[in-house]
Design a protein around this motif. Structure first.
Motif, mmCIF file in Angstrom:
data_model
loop_
_atom_site.group_PDB
_atom_site.id
_atom_site.type_symbol
_atom_site.label_atom_id
_atom_site.label_comp_id
_atom_site.label_asym_id
_atom_site.label_seq_id
_atom_site.Cartn_x
_atom_site.Cartn_y
_atom_site.Cartn_z
ATOM 1 N N LEU A 177 0.946 -1.388 0.067
ATOM 2 C CA LEU A 177 -0.122 -0.082 0.030
ATOM 3 C C LEU A 177 0.889 1.158 0.297
ATOM 4 C CD1 LEU A 177 -2.809 1.657 0.221
ATOM 5 C CD2 LEU A 177 -2.558 1.202 2.853
ATOM 6 N N GLU A 178 1.918 1.062 0.681
ATOM 7 C CA GLU A 178 2.759 2.497 0.946
ATOM 8 C C GLU A 178 3.327 2.946 -0.415
ATOM 9 O OE1 GLU A 178 2.730 -0.060 2.909
ATOM 10 O OE2 GLU A 178 1.896 0.511 4.647
ATOM 11 N N GLU A 179 3.859 1.909 -1.055
ATOM 12 C CA GLU A 179 4.299 2.418 -2.398
ATOM 13 C C GLU A 179 3.419 2.689 -3.515
ATOM 14 O OE1 GLU A 179 6.891 0.315 -6.082
ATOM 15 O OE2 GLU A 179 6.858 -0.686 -4.019
ATOM 16 N N TRP A 180 1.909 2.054 -3.287
ATOM 17 C CA TRP A 180 0.954 2.627 -4.140
ATOM 18 C C TRP A 180 0.605 4.028 -3.852
ATOM 19 C CZ3 TRP A 180 0.042 0.935 -8.739
ATOM 20 C CH2 TRP A 180 0.201 -0.315 -9.037
ATOM 21 N N LEU A 181 0.465 4.366 -2.675
ATOM 22 C CA LEU A 181 0.167 5.766 -2.470
ATOM 23 C C LEU A 181 1.072 6.712 -2.635
ATOM 24 C CD1 LEU A 181 -0.932 5.234 1.540
ATOM 25 C CD2 LEU A 181 -2.481 5.308 -0.686
ATOM 26 N N GLU A 182 2.526 6.318 -2.888
ATOM 27 C CA GLU A 182 3.572 7.107 -3.161
ATOM 28 C C GLU A 182 3.269 7.508 -4.710
ATOM 29 O OE1 GLU A 182 7.374 5.769 -2.582
ATOM 30 O OE2 GLU A 182 7.059 6.369 0.013
ATOM 31 N N ARG A 183 3.155 6.358 -5.777
ATOM 32 C CA ARG A 183 2.599 6.369 -7.046
ATOM 33 C C ARG A 183 1.541 7.118 -7.259
ATOM 34 N NH1 ARG A 183 5.453 2.338 -10.017
ATOM 35 N NH2 ARG A 183 3.602 2.191 -11.457
ATOM 36 N N ILE A 184 0.446 6.925 -6.748
ATOM 37 C CA ILE A 184 -0.870 7.737 -7.309
ATOM 38 C C ILE A 184 -0.914 9.220 -6.795
ATOM 39 C CG2 ILE A 184 -2.237 5.727 -7.139
ATOM 40 C CD1 ILE A 184 -3.462 6.460 -4.615
ATOM 41 N N GLY A 185 -0.002 9.380 -5.602
ATOM 42 C CA GLY A 185 0.060 10.890 -5.103
ATOM 43 C C GLY A 185 1.089 11.491 -5.981
ATOM 44 N N ASP A 186 2.247 10.924 -6.542
ATOM 45 C CA ASP A 186 2.926 11.684 -7.458
ATOM 46 C C ASP A 186 2.324 11.784 -8.819
ATOM 47 O OD1 ASP A 186 4.840 11.815 -5.554
ATOM 48 O OD2 ASP A 186 6.039 9.791 -6.394
ATOM 49 N N ALA A 187 1.410 10.890 -9.243
ATOM 50 C CA ALA A 187 0.624 10.979 -10.606
ATOM 51 C C ALA A 187 -0.329 12.228 -10.462
ATOM 52 C CB ALA A 187 -0.114 9.589 -10.755
ATOM 53 N N ALA A 188 -1.102 12.308 -9.168
ATOM 54 C CA ALA A 188 -1.836 13.611 -9.004
ATOM 55 C C ALA A 188 -1.264 14.841 -8.816
ATOM 56 C CB ALA A 188 -2.889 13.083 -7.800
ATOM 57 N N ASP A 189 0.011 14.467 -8.425
ATOM 58 C CA ASP A 189 0.688 15.968 -8.175
ATOM 59 C C ASP A 189 2.018 15.985 -8.647
ATOM 60 O OD1 ASP A 189 1.616 18.346 -6.860
ATOM 61 O OD2 ASP A 189 1.844 17.358 -4.818
ATOM 62 N N PRO A 190 2.268 15.789 -9.896
ATOM 63 C CA PRO A 190 3.748 15.720 -10.400
ATOM 64 C C PRO A 190 4.588 16.677 -10.076
ATOM 65 C CG PRO A 190 2.051 16.208 -12.149
ATOM 66 C CD PRO A 190 1.217 16.075 -10.831
ATOM 67 N N GLY A 191 4.304 18.003 -9.897
ATOM 68 C CA GLY A 191 4.778 19.042 -9.451
ATOM 69 C C GLY A 191 5.233 19.315 -8.125
#
Length: 512
Positions: A177-191
């Motif tokens: 889960l922790e890795e998925w949260l990083e991935r989807i968070g980065d995708a939503a907020d790339p900057g």
């Protein structure tokens, strides 16, 4: 920024996504020729979904297809299919958790599948969401979660779709889960500069709700830094809280019957550790009920607010479904007052009457069907106390109504806040000079709380029925000694991440 969404803002997620892209297409193509393949041994592969998962799936479909509410759909299905005990608890967490975290899981599934989610049939997408919650949000072994969900897919949406479900969920299970949260968070907020977008996807709330809750925190004297904790609290399964209605049953008696323990804020509130609350004798007989502690607290505070002069006739203006009315009825019986319960919806009037069945005869003057907006004109100055539990967006009870976050839109605010203003104006007209009005919402949104009250105070002055805001802090200190005022405000705003209750709002007004 607090919460999981604050981690991992580098470019690793994007690189991983590019490296994985080609593999996804190849993996799904291979899956077409290996129906039902999972990491489980062949003899262990599920060929059909089990009953608990099936009822969770049917709940999701009913919520989607008929605008049903999970808390109304799921219990009858469990009874009909005789699912009890641990299986019932599993089905409940699976259905509710999937609905609450739908936004998070859709973001994960969008990265795990090669096709856009908009091209996935809705029933198949619901199966995938159920599988994602088992893998990432429940204590289910990944191979069992995938295997059982593939079996559910085969039974409910067909063998071809089950192959797709198998391929996608196996990819979901490859990362914690922790890795998925990083991935989807980065995708939503790339900057890395849009905290609302990141929190919205990671904590599974529409972005407009995230913004509104942040504004509500600040407007109530709290810090915007609490936003992550508030959103996380919305995603936690709420406790089942009972109310021991004063004079009808004691908290000690309810504890003896059910094993429920004190909730912590008010003496009437008890937390039920497990089991069916309807099986508790006091609940079955109407002496106690199921009611959030925040709902109890604002009702008790309203009833404890001093009035000037007589205190014998009370009105619950929007009484359905009856929880607050029943608590007020019990208090009225102890104090020699009478209660009128008004509700505009006939089917909810029946619920109010049922909730009030244990209140002593003569205390309930009337349970009636009527438009609360008309009461002030029909009965001016007729009541010593008027409670307005106004219809609202329900943003304070998202943990209890998991589907509501996905149904509400900003457009709802205009309609609801207009209705709230009319109801509050009617209540002000219906209370006599020296009497008290309690304005309650299960929403912390400023447009439904502080702004409605501000407009109502101004409108009352223009109408010649002036009111003043009563300081709720000393009343709260009397009712709930452990509650602490924040921000120097005279009204009350409760929060799930602070008080463990729904985000109830209370403003007290006295007719001058």
């Amino acid at each position: 920024m607090s919460g999981d969404g604050a981690r991992g803002r580098g470019g690793r997620a994007g690189d991983d996504a590019r490296r994985d892209a080609a593999g996804r297409q190849r993996g799904e193509a291979r899956a077409q020729g290996r129906a039902g393949r999972t990491t489980a041994a062949p003899a262990q592969r599920a060929r059909h979904g089990d009953p608990a998962r099936g009822v969770a799936y049917d709940t999701l479909r009913a919520v989607a297809d008929s605008d049903g509410y999970a808390n109304l759909v799921l219990p009858p299905l469990l009874r009909e299919r005789r699912i009890v005990g641990r299986d019932a608890a599993f089905a409940t967490e699976l259905a509710y958790g999937t609905l609450r975290l739908r936004g998070r899981y859709d973001a994960v599934l969008a990265q795990a599948a090669s096709r856009p989610l908009g091209q996935v049939d809705a029933p198949v997408l619901d199966v995938l969401r159920l599988g994602a919650h088992q893998v990432l949000g429940m204590r289910v072994a990944p191979h069992a979660a995938v295997s059982e969900t593939v079996g559910l897919a085969r039974e409910r949406v067909g063998a071809g779709a089950s192959q797709f479900v198998n391929a996608v969920l196996r990819r979901v299970a490859e990362r914690p889960l922790e890795e998925w949260l990083e991935r989807i968070g980065d995708a939503a907020d790339p900057g890395g500069d849009d905290a609302v977008a990141r929190l919205a996807v990671v904590e599974s709330h529409p972005a407009w709700v995230v913004r509104a809750l942040r504004e509500s925190l600040v407007g109530s004297g709290r810090s915007a830094d609490e936003l992550g904790a508030l959103l996380a609290a919305d995603n936690a399964a709420p406790r089942v809280t009972l109310v021991a209605r004063p004079g009808l049953v004691s908290a000690q008696e309810v504890t003896a019957q059910s094993g429920a323990q004190p909730a912590g804020l008010v003496p009437t509130a008890l937390v039920l550790g497990g089991g069916d609350p309807g099986a508790v004798p006091a609940v079955r007989d109407g002496l106690a009920g199921v009611q959030d502690e925040g709902s109890q607290l604002v009702t008790l505070a309203f009833a404890a607010t001093p009035v000037e002069g007589p205190d014998v006739r009370w009105l619950d203006l929007c009484a359905g479904p009856g929880g607050k009315a029943a608590l007020l009825g019990a208090l009225a019986a102890l104090r020699g007052a009478r209660l009128v319960a008004n509700e505009v919806q006939p089917h909810r009037v029946r619920l109010v009457a049922q909730a009030l069945r244990a209140v002593p005869a003569g205390v309930v003057e009337e349970v009636r069907t009527g438009d609360g907006r008309a009461v002030g004109a029909q009965e001016p100055g007729a009541y010593d106390r008027v409670l307005v539990d106004a219809p609202c967006t329900g943003l304070g009870a998202l943990r209890r109504r998991p589907e509501s976050r996905w149904r509400r839109t900003p457009a709802d605010l205009g309609t609801l806040s207009g209705l709230q203003r009319e109801l509050l104006a009617s209540a002000v007209a219906a209370v006599r000079p020296g009497g008290v009005v309690g304005y309650v919402t299960c929403s912390p949104h400023l447009a439904e709380t502080q702004l409605v009250v501000l407009d109502a105070v101004r409108a009352a002055a223009r109408a010649g029925t002036p009111v003043e805001v009563v300081d709720a802090v000393p009343v709260m200190a009397e009712v709930a000694p452990t509650w602490e005022a924040v921000g120097g405000r005279a009204d009350v705003q409760l929060w799930p991440h602070v008080h463990g209750t729904d985000a109830m709002h209370l403003t007290l007004l006295r007719r001058v």
